[in-house]
Motif scaffolding. Structure first.
Motif, PDB file in Angstrom:
ATOM      1  N   ILE A 133       0.971  -1.196  -0.005  1.00 10.61           N
ATOM      2  CA  ILE A 133       0.125   0.057  -0.025  1.00 10.61           C
ATOM      3  C   ILE A 133       0.865   1.142   0.061  1.00 10.61           C
ATOM      4  O   ILE A 133       2.259   1.124   0.279  1.00 10.61           O
ATOM      5  CB  ILE A 133      -1.053   0.115   1.119  1.00 10.61           C
ATOM      6  CG1 ILE A 133      -0.213   0.111   2.601  1.00 10.61           C
ATOM      7  CG2 ILE A 133      -1.826  -1.171   1.156  1.00 10.61           C
ATOM      8  CD1 ILE A 133      -1.003   0.697   3.896  1.00 10.61           C
ATOM      9  N   VAL A 150     -10.283  -4.005   8.018  1.00  8.11           N
ATOM     10  CA  VAL A 150      -9.966  -2.947   7.217  1.00  8.11           C
ATOM     11  C   VAL A 150     -11.299  -2.108   7.291  1.00  8.11           C
ATOM     12  O   VAL A 150     -12.642  -2.582   7.081  1.00  8.11           O
ATOM     13  CB  VAL A 150      -9.665  -3.215   5.786  1.00  8.11           C
ATOM     14  CG1 VAL A 150      -9.707  -2.218   4.642  1.00  8.11           C
ATOM     15  CG2 VAL A 150      -8.587  -4.190   5.453  1.00  8.11           C
ATOM     16  N   SER A 152     -13.592   1.390   6.069  1.00  8.81           N
ATOM     17  CA  SER A 152     -13.759   2.464   4.850  1.00  8.81           C
ATOM     18  C   SER A 152     -14.038   3.755   5.481  1.00  8.81           C
ATOM     19  O   SER A 152     -14.963   3.660   6.382  1.00  8.81           O
ATOM     20  CB  SER A 152     -14.849   1.856   3.939  1.00  8.81           C
ATOM     21  OG  SER A 152     -15.266   2.905   2.904  1.00  8.81           O
ATOM     22  N   LEU A 157      -8.959   4.232   3.232  1.00  2.27           N
ATOM     23  CA  LEU A 157      -9.090   2.889   3.963  1.00  2.27           C
ATOM     24  C   LEU A 157      -8.182   2.946   5.280  1.00  2.27           C
ATOM     25  O   LEU A 157      -7.251   3.577   5.298  1.00  2.27           O
ATOM     26  CB  LEU A 157      -8.860   1.852   3.116  1.00  2.27           C
ATOM     27  CG  LEU A 157      -9.613   1.576   1.867  1.00  2.27           C
ATOM     28  CD1 LEU A 157      -8.828   0.364   1.064  1.00  2.27           C
ATOM     29  CD2 LEU A 157     -11.045   1.070   2.388  1.00  2.27           C
ATOM     30  N   ILE A 159      -6.507   0.527   7.822  1.00  2.00           N
ATOM     31  CA  ILE A 159      -6.123  -0.920   7.729  1.00  2.00           C
ATOM     32  C   ILE A 159      -5.672  -1.180   8.891  1.00  2.00           C
ATOM     33  O   ILE A 159      -4.622  -0.669   9.439  1.00  2.00           O
ATOM     34  CB  ILE A 159      -5.003  -1.357   6.488  1.00  2.00           C
ATOM     35  CG1 ILE A 159      -5.598  -1.049   5.383  1.00  2.00           C
ATOM     36  CG2 ILE A 159      -4.645  -2.862   6.762  1.00  2.00           C
ATOM     37  CD1 ILE A 159      -4.655  -1.084   4.187  1.00  2.00           C
ATOM     38  N   CYS A 168      -4.739   4.736   3.839  1.00  3.83           N
ATOM     39  CA  CYS A 168      -4.343   4.732   2.138  1.00  3.83           C
ATOM     40  C   CYS A 168      -5.681   5.123   1.589  1.00  3.83           C
ATOM     41  O   CYS A 168      -6.607   4.961   2.121  1.00  3.83           O
ATOM     42  CB  CYS A 168      -3.653   3.521   1.701  1.00  3.83           C
ATOM     43  SG  CYS A 168      -4.568   1.981   1.727  1.00  3.83           S
ATOM     44  N   GLY A 170      -8.452   4.403  -1.246  1.00 10.31           N
ATOM     45  CA  GLY A 170      -9.046   3.306  -1.937  1.00 10.31           C
ATOM     46  C   GLY A 170     -10.222   3.001  -1.572  1.00 10.31           C
ATOM     47  O   GLY A 170     -10.802   3.584  -0.619  1.00 10.31           O
ATOM     48  N   LEU A 172     -13.050  -0.079  -0.356  1.00  9.38           N
ATOM     49  CA  LEU A 172     -13.286  -1.393   0.158  1.00  9.38           C
ATOM     50  C   LEU A 172     -13.450  -2.594  -0.978  1.00  9.38           C
ATOM     51  O   LEU A 172     -12.737  -3.605  -0.846  1.00  9.38           O
ATOM     52  CB  LEU A 172     -14.466  -1.356   1.141  1.00  9.38           C
ATOM     53  CG  LEU A 172     -14.371  -2.212   2.426  1.00  9.38           C
ATOM     54  CD1 LEU A 172     -13.068  -1.952   3.181  1.00  9.38           C
ATOM     55  CD2 LEU A 172     -15.524  -2.311   3.515  1.00  9.38           C
ATOM     56  N   LYS A 174     -12.477  -2.351  -4.244  1.00 13.82           N
ATOM     57  CA  LYS A 174     -11.433  -2.726  -4.841  1.00 13.82           C
ATOM     58  C   LYS A 174     -10.295  -3.340  -4.023  1.00 13.82           C
ATOM     59  O   LYS A 174      -9.754  -4.480  -4.454  1.00 13.82           O
ATOM     60  CB  LYS A 174     -10.776  -1.453  -5.337  1.00 13.82           C
ATOM     61  CG  LYS A 174      -9.702  -1.730  -6.194  1.00 13.82           C
ATOM     62  CD  LYS A 174     -10.177  -2.134  -7.570  1.00 13.82           C
ATOM     63  CE  LYS A 174      -9.001  -2.311  -8.640  1.00 13.82           C
ATOM     64  NZ  LYS A 174      -9.449  -2.844  -9.868  1.00 13.82           N
ATOM     65  N   PHE A 175     -10.281  -3.058  -2.788  1.00 12.57           N
ATOM     66  CA  PHE A 175      -9.260  -3.631  -2.005  1.00 12.57           C
ATOM     67  C   PHE A 175      -9.608  -4.834  -1.556  1.00 12.57           C
ATOM     68  O   PHE A 175      -8.746  -5.858  -1.441  1.00 12.57           O
ATOM     69  CB  PHE A 175      -9.099  -2.758  -0.630  1.00 12.57           C
ATOM     70  CG  PHE A 175      -8.233  -3.002   0.339  1.00 12.57           C
ATOM     71  CD1 PHE A 175      -6.868  -2.552   0.252  1.00 12.57           C
ATOM     72  CD2 PHE A 175      -8.175  -3.781   1.578  1.00 12.57           C
ATOM     73  CE1 PHE A 175      -5.735  -3.043   1.212  1.00 12.57           C
ATOM     74  CE2 PHE A 175      -7.248  -4.037   2.247  1.00 12.57           C
ATOM     75  CZ  PHE A 175      -6.065  -3.706   2.191  1.00 12.57           C
ATOM     76  N   SER A 176     -10.633  -5.278  -1.578  1.00  7.92           N
ATOM     77  CA  SER A 176     -11.146  -6.742  -1.109  1.00  7.92           C
ATOM     78  C   SER A 176     -10.800  -7.883  -2.371  1.00  7.92           C
ATOM     79  O   SER A 176     -10.318  -8.920  -2.003  1.00  7.92           O
ATOM     80  CB  SER A 176     -12.771  -6.968  -0.911  1.00  7.92           C
ATOM     81  OG  SER A 176     -13.235  -7.100  -2.205  1.00  7.92           O
ATOM     82  N   SER A 178      -7.674  -7.929  -3.374  1.00  7.43           N
ATOM     83  CA  SER A 178      -6.395  -8.199  -3.232  1.00  7.43           C
ATOM     84  C   SER A 178      -6.269  -9.154  -1.767  1.00  7.43           C
ATOM     85  O   SER A 178      -5.166  -9.708  -1.544  1.00  7.43           O
ATOM     86  CB  SER A 178      -5.396  -6.873  -2.828  1.00  7.43           C
ATOM     87  OG  SER A 178      -5.481  -5.924  -3.943  1.00  7.43           O
TER      88      SER A 178
END
Length: 237
Positions: A133, A150, A152, A157, A159, A168, A170, A172, A174-176, A178
């Motif tokens: 990140i 994590v 939102s 986000l 973390i 950072c 972003g 939730l 989109k992050f999920s 990864s």
């Protein structure tokens, strides 16, 4: 993979080393086996042999038992895999106290050791999974196993890990993408690591560090099912 055997019987120590090497050969993994004849010797040399992937400990040894040794190791390292090998089953439940991977009755068998090594390898893969990140204007590496949840916060986000929190940019959703399936969305604003959920209540969940997070009504049943399935799976390993 680096494996340490702590066993006060010379013949058993050599036999266990041979069994471990045969199991590793079957799985096609390279191993280095270190042998110690007492808990005191292992503790004395421990700073020089870290990192260890697996400790195979006898229970009944001299002044310091294998269980005593395991407790001392846990004071320094919460993650290293521990397996007890013993003639007695009296200490099976004590193994849970030190989060032991297994409790095996002597003599150690190759098929049992193969199963244990497979689990250690699987654990290593999980522990090595990570993401990068952008935090404080520089790339930061976070291991997935270390992330509790994590959150939102608009376009950002938060973390939260075992050692601290990071923010950072972003979303939730989109992050999920990864993350692995060990993470579950408990609320539109929260993704949580199943390993850290202690209880699922009517309107919230309790994490192992005492944090309480909301669980949405339409997610509660799904979260509870995943939570129960996850811990049943761990118990059956």
């Amino acid at each position: 993979m680096k494996i340490a055997i702590c066993e006060d019987d010379h013949h058993v120590r050599e036999e266990n080393s041979t069994i471990i090497k045969k199991a590793a050969q079957f799985l096609k993994i390279a191993v280095t086996v270190l042998m110690f004849e007492s808990a005191e010797q292992l503790l004395f040399e421990l700073p020089d042999i870290i990192p260890i992937d697996l400790l195979v400990l006898d229970i009944q040894m001299g002044k310091l038992s294998g269980m005593d040794l395991a407790k001392k190791i846990r004071e320094k390292d919460q993650d290293v895999s521990l397996v007890f090998v013993s003639n007695y089953d009296d200490y099976v439940f004590d193994g849970y106290e030190v989060n032991a991977m297994g409790y095996v009755m002597k003599p150690l068998k190759e098929d049992k050791m193969t199963h244990i090594l497979s689990r250690v390898m699987k654990k290593k893969v999980v522990e090595e999974a990570h993401l990068i990140i952008e935090f404080n204007q520089r790339p930061t590496k976070l291991y997935l196993y270390d992330i509790l949840y994590v959150e939102s916060l608009g376009h950002y986000l938060k973390i939260v890990t075992q050692s601290g929190s990071y923010e950072c940019k972003g979303s939730l959703v989109k992050f999920s993408e990864s993350l692995t399936d060990i993470f579950v969305q408990v609320h539109r604003s929260y993704l949580v690591n199943l390993n850290f959920i202690s209880a699922v209540h009517q309107k919230d969940i309790l994490l192992s560090n005492g944090t309480v997070l909301p669980v949405s009504r339409n997610q509660k049943r799904h979260v509870k099912e995943l939570f129960l399935a996850h811990y049943r799976g761990l118990a059956n390993e």
